[in-house]
Design an enzyme around this catalytic site. Structure first.
Site, short mmCIF file in Angstrom:
data_model
loop_
_atom_site.label_atom_id
_atom_site.label_comp_id
_atom_site.label_asym_id
_atom_site.label_seq_id
_atom_site.Cartn_x
_atom_site.Cartn_y
_atom_site.Cartn_z
N PHE A 150 0.81 -1.23 0.00
CA PHE A 150 0.00 0.00 0.00
C PHE A 150 0.84 1.28 0.00
CE2 PHE A 150 0.95 -0.16 4.54
CZ PHE A 150 1.13 1.18 4.82
N LYS A 174 -1.00 -7.50 -9.38
CA LYS A 174 -2.00 -7.59 -8.30
C LYS A 174 -1.65 -6.48 -7.30
CE LYS A 174 -2.90 -8.66 -4.59
NZ LYS A 174 -3.33 -7.62 -3.62
N SER A 227 5.19 -7.05 3.48
CA SER A 227 5.67 -7.37 4.82
C SER A 227 6.47 -8.68 4.85
CB SER A 227 4.47 -7.47 5.77
OG SER A 227 3.61 -8.48 5.29
N CYS A 282 9.56 1.83 3.65
CA CYS A 282 10.45 0.71 4.00
C CYS A 282 11.86 1.20 4.22
CB CYS A 282 10.43 -0.33 2.89
SG CYS A 282 11.11 0.32 1.38
N GLU A 382 9.22 -4.28 13.24
CA GLU A 382 8.93 -3.13 12.37
C GLU A 382 7.60 -2.52 12.83
OE1 GLU A 382 7.58 -3.89 8.29
OE2 GLU A 382 8.88 -2.27 7.61
P1 NAD Z 1 1.44 -6.72 2.97
O1 NAD Z 1 2.47 -7.78 3.07
O2 NAD Z 1 0.31 -6.75 3.93
O3 NAD Z 1 0.77 -6.74 1.50
C1 NAD Z 1 1.54 -6.71 0.34
C2 NAD Z 1 0.81 -7.42 -0.78
O4 NAD Z 1 0.65 -8.80 -0.43
C3 NAD Z 1 -0.59 -6.88 -1.04
O5 NAD Z 1 -0.81 -6.85 -2.44
C4 NAD Z 1 -1.50 -7.90 -0.37
O6 NAD Z 1 -2.75 -8.04 -0.99
C5 NAD Z 1 -0.72 -9.19 -0.52
N1 NAD Z 1 -1.00 -10.13 0.58
C6 NAD Z 1 -1.38 -9.82 1.85
N2 NAD Z 1 -1.51 -10.94 2.59
C7 NAD Z 1 -1.20 -11.96 1.78
C8 NAD Z 1 -1.12 -13.39 1.97
N3 NAD Z 1 -1.39 -13.94 3.15
N4 NAD Z 1 -0.76 -14.15 0.93
C9 NAD Z 1 -0.47 -13.60 -0.27
N5 NAD Z 1 -0.52 -12.26 -0.51
C10 NAD Z 1 -0.88 -11.46 0.50
O7 NAD Z 1 2.22 -5.33 3.02
P2 NAD Z 1 1.65 -3.86 3.13
O8 NAD Z 1 1.09 -3.66 4.51
O9 NAD Z 1 0.78 -3.53 1.97
O10 NAD Z 1 2.99 -3.00 2.98
C11 NAD Z 1 3.81 -2.64 4.06
C12 NAD Z 1 5.01 -3.55 4.15
O11 NAD Z 1 5.76 -3.51 2.94
C13 NAD Z 1 6.01 -3.10 5.23
O12 NAD Z 1 6.44 -4.24 5.93
C14 NAD Z 1 7.15 -2.47 4.44
O13 NAD Z 1 8.40 -2.51 5.08
C15 NAD Z 1 7.14 -3.33 3.22
N6 NAD Z 1 7.80 -2.66 2.11
C16 NAD Z 1 9.04 -3.09 1.75
C17 NAD Z 1 9.71 -2.47 0.71
C18 NAD Z 1 11.08 -2.92 0.32
O14 NAD Z 1 11.54 -2.49 -0.73
N7 NAD Z 1 11.77 -3.74 1.09
C19 NAD Z 1 9.11 -1.40 0.04
C20 NAD Z 1 7.84 -0.99 0.43
C21 NAD Z 1 7.18 -1.64 1.46
#
Ligand code: NAD
Length: 497
Positions: A150, A174, A227, A282, A382
């Site tokens: 997000f 997605k 995440s 991140c 985090e």
């Molecule tokens: P999230 O892991 O909740 O969701 C990310 C994506 O995964 C979404 O599209 C979601 O629909 C999908 N998803 C969620 N649960 C799932 C499951 N059980 N199985 C398969 N797919 C699933 O992350 P978020 O809350 O949208 O984003 C924040 C996180 O992203 C933070 O931890 C942040 O550090 C990380 N992030 C990392 C980077 C990087 O480059 N390392 C960059 C941006 C964000």
């Protein structure tokens, strides 16, 4: 009735047949902006099969034409820059300035993709044996998949599909179900730029839709940003199904403050790097490690942080926006409570934050902790909110030891006037992206985004040359052509060595 967010299937923006939906919510007002339908298994399959069909022709489109598509796309994105920023500010909540940065960092990746002919050059060694040449060609993979978070609704999808497509692949995106509106506009513009039907598809949803993409025998490569727990699931499932997978996950980024650094520069940089975007980056700095006497700067830091006020995205005086959801707000507040319960000193507590005119917003004010130890939850996990943890180290060596023991390794920075300290830090620190007097060292797209340790699973990173390798196969050809001595060709020569 609320507008429903369309899928993109074979070049058409269509409404899903699904009855399972989630509201897309403005996090400052709780107003519902749209309903996002979770695609049915049939729709996900149509997207995958459509991308596989489109790949048959797209892979043969000449590379300069693919580059021209990127040039047209870059121009359109620039033209619609502010409009895109407004869309993402509405559902993500970040301030307009920050939202414009989100779009711009994505445009820079498209600019990199314009360079694809040079990026796809192979290698040649002539005469590896008598009359034999070996050369490598770089070829596309097939159907690639992107699953995005997000917090960067424009930049992160743009990390993925433009380069994958420029490399001759087709793509299924997605986007985050919390902020799907920007991705729709990004793909409308890609279509307008001339992207052929089927080359990029988009489905919405959560775990079920992602799992279908991960387990399909058709998909070849998976790019994920999000995440740690979800990243681990995606990495395990994708590789179990023998796919190429890159997962960019969570972080805990430390900034080291040396006593010889300029105090004002440090304090100003720490404020923006810790609570900017409500800490939902991140690469945000979530731990400041003060070396030696620089710990005395914490009071001034607290004063500066106390003056930062969150607000609505179009309020130019707002330091940052709301957290993305009620659940995220509750999670961040629970971390603050846990920090106090576990014995840290909370110098500034943002839990009772209010913003005039927006009583329902997901507000958390700047929060700062001292007296934090490495066994505390607020250090280990985090938080992804506007919460800064301050630690003390007697020496640079002690700071390096502390940071290297942290399981995350996305980004870090050091503020110092000493070249020797900076050089030691860049060499010894076990973190993939290092800033020297730069708080958030995100590389431009001709480099790669190189997180380490628990912050990354895989081998090849996002954008830059590494992404081109991720989205392609190398084919190595060894060729001998018969020599026609009668026609005057030189015979093959050997020397005895
Ligand atoms: P999230 O892991 O909740 O969701 C990310 C994506 O995964 C979404 O599209 C979601 O629909 C999908 N998803 C969620 N649960 C799932 C499951 N059980 N199985 C398969 N797919 C699933 O992350 P978020 O809350 O949208 O984003 C924040 C996180 O992203 C933070 O931890 C942040 O550090 C990380 N992030 C990392 C980077 C990087 O480059 N390392 C960059 C941006 C964000």
């Amino acid at each position: 009735m609320n507008k429903r967010v369309p899928l993109l299937i074979n070049g058409q923006f269509v409404d899903s047949k699904s009855a399972q939906t989630l509201p897309v919510i403005n996090p400052a007002t709780q107003g519902v902006l749209a309903e996002v339908p979770f695609a049915t298994p049939d729709e996900v399959e149509q997207a995958i099969q459509g991308a596989a069909e489109a790949f048959k022709t797209w892979r043969n489109v000449p590379v300069p034409e693919r580059a021209r598509l990127m040039l047209r796309y870059q121009a359109l994105l620039k033209e619609h820059h502010d409009e895109l920023a407004e869309i993402l500010a509405e559902d993500n909540g970040k301030t307009f300035e920050d939202a414009k940065g989100d779009v711009w960092r994505g445009i820079e990746v498209v600019e990199h993709a314009c360079n694809v002919p040079s990026l796809l050059m192979g290698e040649t060694v002539e005469n590896v044996a008598n009359g034999v040449d070996t050369y490598s060609n770089v070829q596309s993979l097939g159907v690639c998949v992107g699953i995005t978070p997000f917090n960067f609704p424009a930049m992160i999808p743009l990390w993925m599909f433009p380069l994958a497509v420029a490399c001759g692949n087709t793509f299924v995106l997605k986007p985050s179900e919390q902020v799907p509106l920007t991705a729709v506009r990004l793909l409308e513009l890609f279509k307008e730029a001339g992207c052929p039907d089927g080359v990029v598809q988009m489905v919405h949803g959560g775990k079920d839709q992602v799992d279908q993409l991960l387990t399909s025998p058709v998909t070849k490569a998976i790019s994920f940003v999000g995440s740690v727990p979800v990243g681990e699931h995606i990495y395990r499932t994708g590789t179990h199904h023998l796919k190429r997978v890159q997962c960019f996950a969570g972080a805990k980024n430390h900034m080291v403050v040396m006593p010889d650094a300029d105090k004002n520069t440090v304090v100003n940089n720490l404020v923006g790097a810790s609570v900017g975007a409500a800490g939902q980056r991140c690469m945000a700095i979530s731990v400041a490690v003060f070396v030696g006497d620089s710990i005395n700067w914490v009071d001034e830091l607290k004063e500066k942080l106390a003056k930062v006020q969150p607000g609505y995205w179009n309020d130019a005086s707002a330091g940052y926006g709301p957290l993305v959801s009620k659940a995220a707000t509750d999670r961040v507040k629970a971390y603050i409570a846990k920090g106090i319960e576990e014995g840290a000193t909370c110098l500034l507590d943002g839990r009772d934050c209010t913003v005039e005119g927006y009583p329902d917003g997901n507000w958390v004010g700047p929060t700062i902790f001292t007296d934090v130890t490495t066994d505390m939850t607020i250090y280990k996990e985090e938080i992804f909110g506007p919460v800064l943890v301050c630690m003390h180290a007697k020496t640079l060596g002690e700071a390096i030891e502390l940071i290297n023991a942290c399981p995350f390794g996305n980004g870090t920075s050091i503020f110092t006037k000493s070249g020797a300290a900076a050089r030691r830090y860049q060499h010894e620190i076990e973190v993939g992206q290092v800033g020297i007097n730069i708080p958030i060292p995100v590389p431009l797209p001709f480099f790669s985004f190189t997180g380490w340790k628990a912050s990354f699973m895989g081998d090849l990173h996002a954008y830059g040359k590494q992404a081109v390798r991720f989205y392609t196969e190398t084919k190595t050809i060894t060729a001998r052509w018969p020599v026609d001595e009668a026609a005057g060709d030189q015979p093959n020569m050997t020397i005895a060595l």
